[in-house]
Design a protein around this motif. Structure first.
Motif, PDB file in Angstrom:
ATOM      1  N   ILE A  40      -4.179  -3.605   4.065  1.00 42.33           N
ATOM      2  CA  ILE A  40      -5.088  -4.149   5.066  1.00 42.33           C
ATOM      3  C   ILE A  40      -5.204  -5.658   4.850  1.00 42.33           C
ATOM      4  O   ILE A  40      -5.471  -6.108   3.728  1.00 42.33           O
ATOM      5  N   VAL A  41      -4.992  -6.423   5.913  1.00 44.67           N
ATOM      6  CA  VAL A  41      -5.240  -7.865   5.876  1.00 44.67           C
ATOM      7  C   VAL A  41      -6.486  -8.130   6.713  1.00 44.67           C
ATOM      8  O   VAL A  41      -6.508  -7.876   7.916  1.00 44.67           O
ATOM      9  N   VAL A  42      -7.534  -8.605   6.054  1.00 51.11           N
ATOM     10  CA  VAL A  42      -8.768  -8.956   6.755  1.00 51.11           C
ATOM     11  C   VAL A  42      -8.557 -10.366   7.308  1.00 51.11           C
ATOM     12  O   VAL A  42      -8.810 -11.354   6.634  1.00 51.11           O
ATOM     13  N   TYR A  85     -11.987   1.440  -0.900  1.00 52.25           N
ATOM     14  CA  TYR A  85     -10.629   1.903  -0.635  1.00 52.25           C
ATOM     15  C   TYR A  85      -9.677   1.524  -1.767  1.00 52.25           C
ATOM     16  O   TYR A  85      -9.803   0.450  -2.353  1.00 52.25           O
ATOM     17  N   GLU A  86      -8.720   2.407  -2.039  1.00 50.43           N
ATOM     18  CA  GLU A  86      -7.731   2.137  -3.085  1.00 50.43           C
ATOM     19  C   GLU A  86      -6.557   1.311  -2.571  1.00 50.43           C
ATOM     20  O   GLU A  86      -5.831   0.694  -3.355  1.00 50.43           O
ATOM     21  N   ILE A  87      -6.374   1.278  -1.282  1.00 51.03           N
ATOM     22  CA  ILE A  87      -5.265   0.545  -0.668  1.00 51.03           C
ATOM     23  C   ILE A  87      -5.431  -0.962  -0.941  1.00 51.03           C
ATOM     24  O   ILE A  87      -6.556  -1.463  -1.017  1.00 51.03           O
ATOM     25  N   PRO A  88      -4.332  -1.708  -1.120  1.00 51.37           N
ATOM     26  CA  PRO A  88      -4.459  -3.163  -1.292  1.00 51.37           C
ATOM     27  C   PRO A  88      -5.117  -3.812  -0.069  1.00 51.37           C
ATOM     28  O   PRO A  88      -4.742  -3.512   1.075  1.00 51.37           O
ATOM     29  N   ASN A 140       5.674  -2.486  -4.573  1.00 53.21           N
ATOM     30  CA  ASN A 140       6.924  -1.931  -4.040  1.00 53.21           C
ATOM     31  C   ASN A 140       6.752  -1.359  -2.639  1.00 53.21           C
ATOM     32  O   ASN A 140       7.237  -0.266  -2.321  1.00 53.21           O
ATOM     33  N   LEU A 141       6.071  -2.106  -1.792  1.00 55.70           N
ATOM     34  CA  LEU A 141       5.772  -1.654  -0.442  1.00 55.70           C
ATOM     35  C   LEU A 141       6.549  -2.403   0.642  1.00 55.70           C
ATOM     36  O   LEU A 141       6.364  -2.144   1.828  1.00 55.70           O
ATOM     37  N   LEU A 142       7.426  -3.325   0.252  1.00 63.64           N
ATOM     38  CA  LEU A 142       8.227  -4.022   1.248  1.00 63.64           C
ATOM     39  C   LEU A 142       9.109  -3.032   2.002  1.00 63.64           C
ATOM     40  O   LEU A 142       9.715  -2.140   1.391  1.00 63.64           O
TER      41      LEU A 142
END
Length: 259
Positions: free
Chosen positions: A70-72, A89-92, A222-224
């Motif tokens: 998520i980009v705020v 949330y655990e997500i970056p 490693n999400l690219l």
């Protein structure tokens, strides 16, 4: 989590597309979903609790669309709600803050200006940041009315020019040499701002830095996106999509009035 999943971005409206454009330029292979909560813009006039509630709602929407980070893309939401989002949330989750550090470090006159929303300038996180630069004179100015005009598509209006003149002229008179744009809507005002301030005053926004941080976080986890399939970009708005379409400059995108 699949690295094919999209990046999720949200803002109080269309302004965060200035952040999206920087991210898309740096990471064109990535799929993205952008949420414009224009119905509730501007966040800068809302209470901290309201901003947190809206930020959680927006994040949940993007997570339901399988966002991998998520980009705020909103200064007000970041400065008021980023801690709560990261705790929940655990997500970056990547935030956006006024670029005070480079302006303060580079200023020759030791005087910088910050144009931002009331919600950003009044936030605890903002005050924590500026307290680190006690040797710098920081002139704060709330951009009353600017977000509303941008959301209405009135970027080049006489009213916009008058407001900018009234906000920027006192900063110029106090000898700033850097102007920090503390709202993701404001980069769309750079042409008008340049007509008001002298050429030696440099304008700084956070878009490029946020894009670089997004790439760094994707690499770290490693999400690219590794496949070379054609990337897709989706935009969601809860108001008339006309201004959003215009500001995206007719990108090949999907815009839905969905939430």
């Amino acid at each position: 989590m699949s690295n094919e999943f999209p990046l999720g971005l949200f803002d109080s409206g269309i302004g965060g597309t200035s952040i999206w454009k920087e991210i898309h330029m740096l990471l064109p292979n990535e799929n993205t979903i952008y949420l414009a909560d224009s119905k509730n813009a501007p966040y800068g006039l809302k209470s901290r609790d309201e901003i947190i509630e809206l930020s959680i709602k927006n994040t949940e929407f993007l997570l339901n669309k399988n966002a991998k980070i998520i980009v705020v893309a909103c200064n007000t939401a970041t400065t008021n709600a980023i801690k709560e989002l990261r705790a929940k949330y655990e997500i970056p989750i990547i935030g956006i803050e006024p670029a005070i550090k480079p302006a303060a470090n580079l200023s020759k006159t030791q005087t910088i200006g910050i144009l931002a929303t009331k919600g950003t300038l009044n936030s605890d996180l903002f005050h924590e940041k500026i307290s680190l630069y006690s040797n710098i004179k920081i002139i704060e100015q709330i951009g009353h009315g600017l977000v509303q005009l941008i959301e209405n598509g009135d970027i080049n209006s006489a009213e916009m020019s008058e407001l900018l003149e009234s906000y920027l002229r006192p900063m110029v008179d106090q000898n700033i040499d850097y102007l920090v744009l503390g709202c993701s809507h404001y980069p769309y005002l750079i042409p008008q701002i340049k007509n008001i301030i002298p050429n030696h005053i440099k304008i700084i926004d956070s878009g490029e830095a946020v894009a670089k941080q997004t790439k760094k976080i994707l690499e770290k986890y490693n999400l690219l996106k590794t496949s070379r399939s054609v990337s897709w970009q989706k935009f969601y708005t809860n108001t008339n999509p006309h201004v959003l379409k215009t500001i995206l400059n007719h990108e090949k995108t999907v815009i839905e009035k969905d939430f």
